[in-house]
Enzyme design. Structure first.
Site, PDB file in Angstrom:
ATOM      1  N   LYS A 184     -86.248 -44.179  61.190  1.00 16.07           N
ATOM      2  CA  LYS A 184     -85.676 -45.150  60.246  1.00 16.07           C
ATOM      3  C   LYS A 184     -86.827 -45.928  59.611  1.00 16.07           C
ATOM      4  O   LYS A 184     -87.407 -46.813  60.220  1.00 16.07           O
ATOM      5  CB  LYS A 184     -84.757 -46.104  61.009  1.00 16.07           C
ATOM      6  N   GLU A 260     -95.256 -51.750  68.837  1.00 19.50           N
ATOM      7  CA  GLU A 260     -96.464 -52.136  68.100  1.00 19.50           C
ATOM      8  C   GLU A 260     -96.070 -53.322  67.245  1.00 19.50           C
ATOM      9  O   GLU A 260     -95.421 -53.154  66.208  1.00 19.50           O
ATOM     10  CB  GLU A 260     -96.947 -50.976  67.217  1.00 19.50           C
ATOM     11  N   CYS A 294    -101.198 -55.564  60.409  1.00 15.00           N
ATOM     12  CA  CYS A 294    -101.141 -56.219  61.720  1.00 15.00           C
ATOM     13  C   CYS A 294    -102.550 -56.472  62.233  1.00 15.00           C
ATOM     14  O   CYS A 294    -102.771 -57.354  63.044  1.00 15.00           O
ATOM     15  CB  CYS A 294    -100.361 -55.358  62.696  1.00 15.00           C
ATOM     16  N   GLU A 391     -98.882 -65.220  61.702  1.00 19.21           N
ATOM     17  CA  GLU A 391     -99.461 -64.154  60.892  1.00 19.21           C
ATOM     18  C   GLU A 391     -99.358 -64.538  59.421  1.00 19.21           C
ATOM     19  O   GLU A 391     -98.265 -64.844  58.947  1.00 19.21           O
ATOM     20  CB  GLU A 391     -98.618 -62.896  61.094  1.00 19.21           C
TER      21      GLU A 391
HETATM   22  P1  NAP Z   1     -89.740 -56.121  60.595  1.00 18.56           P
HETATM   23  O1  NAP Z   1     -88.984 -57.046  59.756  1.00 18.56           O
HETATM   24  O2  NAP Z   1     -89.753 -56.323  62.049  1.00 18.56           O
HETATM   25  O3  NAP Z   1     -89.222 -54.655  60.215  1.00 18.56           O
HETATM   26  C1  NAP Z   1     -89.739 -53.512  60.798  1.00 18.56           C
HETATM   27  C2  NAP Z   1     -88.673 -52.463  60.897  1.00 18.56           C
HETATM   28  O4  NAP Z   1     -87.649 -52.937  61.759  1.00 18.56           O
HETATM   29  C3  NAP Z   1     -88.013 -52.131  59.570  1.00 18.56           C
HETATM   30  O5  NAP Z   1     -87.738 -50.744  59.537  1.00 18.56           O
HETATM   31  C4  NAP Z   1     -86.742 -52.933  59.635  1.00 18.56           C
HETATM   32  O6  NAP Z   1     -85.708 -52.397  58.873  1.00 18.56           O
HETATM   33  C5  NAP Z   1     -86.406 -52.803  61.098  1.00 18.56           C
HETATM   34  N1  NAP Z   1     -85.468 -53.819  61.583  1.00 18.56           N
HETATM   35  C6  NAP Z   1     -85.312 -55.089  61.151  1.00 18.56           C
HETATM   36  N2  NAP Z   1     -84.311 -55.688  61.840  1.00 18.56           N
HETATM   37  C7  NAP Z   1     -83.838 -54.788  62.720  1.00 18.56           C
HETATM   38  C8  NAP Z   1     -82.806 -54.797  63.701  1.00 18.56           C
HETATM   39  N3  NAP Z   1     -82.049 -55.863  63.930  1.00 18.56           N
HETATM   40  N4  NAP Z   1     -82.584 -53.680  64.423  1.00 18.56           N
HETATM   41  C9  NAP Z   1     -83.326 -52.582  64.214  1.00 18.56           C
HETATM   42  N5  NAP Z   1     -84.305 -52.496  63.293  1.00 18.56           N
HETATM   43  C10 NAP Z   1     -84.574 -53.596  62.565  1.00 18.56           C
HETATM   44  O7  NAP Z   1     -91.286 -56.094  60.198  1.00 18.56           O
HETATM   45  P2  NAP Z   1     -91.916 -55.877  58.767  1.00 18.56           P
HETATM   46  O8  NAP Z   1     -91.867 -57.167  58.054  1.00 18.56           O
HETATM   47  O9  NAP Z   1     -91.352 -54.675  58.112  1.00 18.56           O
HETATM   48  O10 NAP Z   1     -93.414 -55.484  59.154  1.00 18.56           O
HETATM   49  C11 NAP Z   1     -94.390 -56.417  59.334  1.00 18.56           C
HETATM   50  C12 NAP Z   1     -94.650 -56.629  60.814  1.00 18.56           C
HETATM   51  O11 NAP Z   1     -95.031 -55.417  61.437  1.00 18.56           O
HETATM   52  C13 NAP Z   1     -95.790 -57.582  61.041  1.00 18.56           C
HETATM   53  O12 NAP Z   1     -95.485 -58.486  62.057  1.00 18.56           O
HETATM   54  C14 NAP Z   1     -96.921 -56.658  61.481  1.00 18.56           C
HETATM   55  O13 NAP Z   1     -97.897 -57.280  62.250  1.00 18.56           O
HETATM   56  C15 NAP Z   1     -96.176 -55.619  62.223  1.00 18.56           C
HETATM   57  N6  NAP Z   1     -96.982 -54.392  62.318  1.00 18.56           N
HETATM   58  C16 NAP Z   1     -97.520 -54.073  63.532  1.00 18.56           C
HETATM   59  C17 NAP Z   1     -98.304 -52.942  63.652  1.00 18.56           C
HETATM   60  C18 NAP Z   1     -98.906 -52.587  64.976  1.00 18.56           C
HETATM   61  O14 NAP Z   1     -99.317 -51.456  65.123  1.00 18.56           O
HETATM   62  N7  NAP Z   1     -98.990 -53.484  65.938  1.00 18.56           N
HETATM   63  C19 NAP Z   1     -98.520 -52.127  62.548  1.00 18.56           C
HETATM   64  C20 NAP Z   1     -97.963 -52.480  61.327  1.00 18.56           C
HETATM   65  C21 NAP Z   1     -97.176 -53.623  61.237  1.00 18.56           C
HETATM   66  P3  NAP Z   1     -85.301 -53.037  57.447  1.00 18.56           P
HETATM   67  O15 NAP Z   1     -86.500 -52.871  56.585  1.00 18.56           O
HETATM   68  O16 NAP Z   1     -84.147 -52.229  57.021  1.00 18.56           O
HETATM   69  O17 NAP Z   1     -84.980 -54.486  57.706  1.00 18.56           O
END
Ligand code: NAP
Length: 487
Positions: A184, A260, A294, A391
């Site tokens: 997804k 992650e 990240c 962040e």
């Molecule tokens: P996010 O809001 O947590 O979304 C990530 C994914 O989770 C998206 O596919 C999102 O889908 C899905 N999601 C959201 N709510 C959900 C729920 N209730 N149940 C299941 N899935 C759900 O994060 P983001 O804003 O896209 O990404 C930025 C974050 O990712 C930052 O905090 C960054 O640090 C972190 N990141 C970490 C790494 C690592 O390797 N540590 C790498 C890259 C990014 P939708 O888009 O449909 O809401």
């Protein structure tokens, strides 16, 4: 070869759900819009999966699991190798899609395509290197056979910031290990993943091994899959808040999880550092992906003897960058992904300034359409500023000074996160003792980038559990089984 245009890239990508080897519409016919963050305009629509579609995707992954686990590792590896070649061949098209839906300049998107493809090459080599063990029990009466087997059907949830690489570093090891999957991608950036899935299907990946669903009803569609007893693993890359919620859901059936999550990387420049290298490293650690990584340097701790010069030099480099639509030539910095992200960056800058920080360059959003933010350097940032704990996820470099090594380490560790830290020094002993003292999963010494397919990427504390890449990456998709043989 014909040149890739916005139109040709958007035309060629499938817009449906990939379930059991077939591209389908959503079962209720609904779609979700994909927008260009440089203009706010709708680029195209993709299928908006329902709960039933989610279940059908898991059904397909479960049905394909046994045959896929039996497929010879060499065959799985060769498929990954072919996919690596194909991704490289289609770099321009994948990069165009990524830039359109995510905003980063084409040069950065091409770099992500190269990086993302490398996970397939790495895991094509790992597929045939899964080893067990044979040993004699201490009392000599039993033989202990330890085998590795695929975990089973896996749900993969990926973020928007690296639409390809965050997928390939999950899909690569899963294919290598013999797991089937439901993927997804993030709602903002589904197109790159759909193009990748199409590419893998075209290479003969058996039906049901990889299923992709896009949805605007994210929580409602994901939760029943996570709670379904046939699912064996959840791997998630995204924010810590969502990761926490998913771990709670996954605890119901004690799912294997890899998380992650967010970062808050400190970037420490000691007084003896090579300043040229430190500024180059800072540009990379801060500006890769416009700060939407990240691994992005979030807090700069610079020794007081060089902080003034470091800030000035960094500000000159940041101020010389060109903002613009990622598809245009000569652009260094694209828009942030959406309005919410842009407003959050602005409020963090405003908070730091209200608490005493000084704007050296940038500081705001330019006028006009799109979610742009100026590359910004803040000096004299007090430790109480919100951005010391949160962040930023944008092109803002806050600089705080320190006096002693212990002070720098304490400041660096003063966060719930523990993904990556950077340090710059010419003293090898200091590099090692500081690396040991930093509570982080990764440390970059005299370099502003740590990502590497051959290295175990991942964090500690609120930055997650598990590792992606390296020898460790495939272990996340394997179970260890021990068989005791009495003689
Ligand atoms: P996010 O809001 O947590 O979304 C990530 C994914 O989770 C998206 O596919 C999102 O889908 C899905 N999601 C959201 N709510 C959900 C729920 N209730 N149940 C299941 N899935 C759900 O994060 P983001 O804003 O896209 O990404 C930025 C974050 O990712 C930052 O905090 C960054 O640090 C972190 N990141 C970490 C790494 C690592 O390797 N540590 C790498 C890259 C990014 P939708 O888009 O449909 O809401």
């Amino acid at each position: 070869m014909t040149a890739v245009t916005q139109h040709s890239a958007l035309e060629s990508v499938p817009k449906g759900l990939l379930i059991a080897g077939e591209w389908r519409d959503s079962s209720d016919g609904s779609t979700l819009a994909v927008e260009d963050p440089a203009t706010g305009e709708v680029l195209t629509h993709v299928a908006d999966a329902t709960v039933e579609d989610g279940r059908a995707a898991l059904d397909a992954a479960v049905a394909a699991q046994a045959d896929w686990a039996r497929t010879p590792p060499r065959d799985r590896g060769e498929l990954l190798r072919a996919a690596y070649e194909k991704i490289v061949e289609r770099t321009d098209e994948l990069a165009m899609l990524m830039t359109l839906e995510m905003g980063k300049p084409l040069a950065e998107s091409r770099a992500e395509v190269a990086y993302g493809a490398e996970f397939f090459r790495w895991f094509s080599e790992e597929a045939v290197r899964v080893h067990g063990r044979y040993s004699v029990s201490p009392n000599g009466a039993t033989r202990l056979v330890t085998m590795k087997q695929p975990v089973g059907p896996t749900l993969m949830i990926t973020p928007w910031n690296f639409p390809l690489a965050m997928g390939t570093r999950k899909i690569g090891p899963a294919i290598a290990a013999g797991c089937t999957m439901v993927v997804k991608p993030a709602g903002q950036t589904p197109l790159t993943m759909l193009a990748l899935a199409d590419l893998l299907e075209g290479l003969g990946l058996p039906r049901g091994v990889l299923n992709v669903i896009t949805t605007a009803r994210t929580g409602a569609v994901m939760e029943p899959i996570i709670r379904d007893r046939r699912l064996r693993k959840l791997t998630f890359t995204g924010s810590t808040a969502v990761g926490q919620k998913l771990m709670e859901q996954a605890s119901e059936q004690i799912l294997r999880v890899s998380m992650e999550l967010g970062g808050n990387a400190p970037f420490i420049v000691f007084g003896d550092a090579d300043l040229d290298r430190a500024v180059d490293g800072a540009m990379l650690a801060k500006m890769r992906n416009m700060g939407e990584a990240c691994t992005a340097a979030n807090r700069f701790y610079v020794h007081e003897s060089i902080a003034g010069e470091f800030s000035e030099r960094l500000a000159r480099r940041m101020g010389a960058l060109t903002l613009g639509r990622g598809t245009e030539d000569g652009v260094d910095v694209g828009p942030l992904v959406d309005e919410k992200s842009r407003d959050k960056v602005q409020s963090l800058v405003d908070d730091a300034v209200a608490k005493g920080a000084r704007v050296v360059v940038g500081g705001g959003a330019p006028s006009g359409p799109g979610w742009f933010f100026e590359p910004t350097v803040l000096a004299d940032v007090p430790v109480e500023a919100d951005l010391a704990q949160e962040e930023i996820f944008g092109p803002v470099a806050p600089v705080t000074t320190f006096r002693t090594d212990d002070e720098a380490i304490a400041l660096a560790n003063n966060t719930q996160f523990g993904l990556v830290a950077y340090l710059f020094t010419q003293d090898v002993s200091r590099a090692i003792t500081t690396s040991e003292a930093l509570e982080y999963g990764m440390v970059g010494v005299n370099q502003g980038i740590v990502s590497n397919p051959a290295a175990p990427f991942g964090g500690v504390k609120a930055s997650g559990v598990g590792r992606e890449g390296g020898f460790e990456g495939i272990e996340e998709y394997l179970e260890t089984k021990y068989v005791g043989l009495a003689l």
